[in-house]
Scaffold this motif. Sequence first.
Motif, mmCIF file in Angstrom:
data_model
loop_
_atom_site.group_PDB
_atom_site.id
_atom_site.type_symbol
_atom_site.label_atom_id
_atom_site.label_comp_id
_atom_site.label_asym_id
_atom_site.label_seq_id
_atom_site.Cartn_x
_atom_site.Cartn_y
_atom_site.Cartn_z
ATOM 1 N N GLU A 101 0.840 -1.200 0.000
ATOM 2 C CA GLU A 101 0.000 0.000 0.000
ATOM 3 C C GLU A 101 0.877 1.253 0.000
ATOM 4 O O GLU A 101 0.681 2.177 -0.790
ATOM 5 C CB GLU A 101 -0.919 -0.002 1.237
ATOM 6 N N ARG A 121 -7.481 6.131 -1.258
ATOM 7 C CA ARG A 121 -7.791 5.640 -2.609
ATOM 8 C C ARG A 121 -6.483 5.287 -3.328
ATOM 9 O O ARG A 121 -6.360 4.263 -3.990
ATOM 10 C CB ARG A 121 -8.611 6.720 -3.282
ATOM 11 N N ARG A 163 -4.802 2.028 -2.511
ATOM 12 C CA ARG A 163 -5.472 0.829 -3.064
ATOM 13 C C ARG A 163 -5.218 0.655 -4.549
ATOM 14 O O ARG A 163 -5.670 -0.319 -5.144
ATOM 15 C CB ARG A 163 -7.000 0.948 -2.888
ATOM 16 N N LEU A 175 -7.859 -1.597 4.765
ATOM 17 C CA LEU A 175 -7.622 -1.912 3.352
ATOM 18 C C LEU A 175 -7.458 -3.412 3.124
ATOM 19 O O LEU A 175 -7.662 -3.904 2.010
ATOM 20 C CB LEU A 175 -6.397 -1.155 2.824
ATOM 21 N N VAL A 216 -8.123 -4.282 -4.213
ATOM 22 C CA VAL A 216 -7.260 -3.290 -4.847
ATOM 23 C C VAL A 216 -7.969 -2.804 -6.109
ATOM 24 O O VAL A 216 -8.872 -3.460 -6.626
ATOM 25 C CB VAL A 216 -5.870 -3.880 -5.225
#
Length: 294
Positions: free
Chosen positions: A180, A233, A236, A272, A277
């Motif tokens: 990430e 965002r 991901r 997450l 993803v």
Amino acid sequence: MDTSVSNEDFLATVAEKSNGAALRGDYQHMDAHYVVQQDWNAYTEAEHELWRKLYQRQSALLPGRACDEFIEALAKMDIGAGIPVFEKTSKELFAATGWTIVAVPGLIPELTFFDHLANRRFPVTVWLRTPEEFNYIVEPDVFHDFFGHVPLLFNPVFADYMQRYGQGGLKAMKLGGLDELARLYWYTVEFGLINTPVGVRIYGAGILSSGGEVEYCLTPGTKSRHIRLDIERCLRTLYKIDSYQETYFVIDSYQQLFDGTAPDFTPIYEKLKSMDVLPANSLLDGEVELLPAQ
Ligand code: PHE
Ligand code: FE
């Protein structure tokens, strides 16, 4: 904290990731932090000439495209005449923002990389690409690292963000958040765009050191789009390593990067883990294309 990584372990990991292909650098003469001497006298005249060509091509593309901070720092660095002496710029950089430049053989282990950044040291590869690689190179070389990354380290806020990123990397290693966090580096430090009063400008080193992407990334109607940076965002979002980016995240200021990465990311990494993803070309509900893709 022990931040040394054994050379054998690192080279074994690299070989595994690259199906046995070896790294280009000379990893025989370095210290525990992968730091080497820049043997400036060993560069050939042909290499200096190649640097000059790279510099000329690239610097001519910058006006109206690169951010002012980059263009102004680059001009002051005065590195157009040949492969720079690291020590000289390092002293100027230290005076400006407390960062130094350290010479490394090439790619280095993540832990070592984060440790350098966390201590305001920027690792720069010593070797230069070959003439055949004028337009495209797989591993980062001295042109990418020095020309692309060093100028913005003269900006105090961006410099602080880079240090914080290094600290965040050391932490993410323990929390399982490395993939990430790497996406954030990619979409900001390497491929970031910034909004300015005179239009969108480039600050990402991967773009600024690329012959084609400087123009491409600002051209409307390609298959790539611009969207505002939202850090979660971005964390991901998968990225392309062998083509131009399909999404460029646009920031409003370097302060936005610094402030946006101040909170504890532990709950973010946790959250997450249960989310998908996103492909490199995704556009989510409610997201606005600042520069629309075709
Ligand atoms: N502040 C983040 C954390 O606590 C670390 C981080 C720093 C993340 C910089 C990204 C960039 O984990
Ligand atoms: Fe880079």
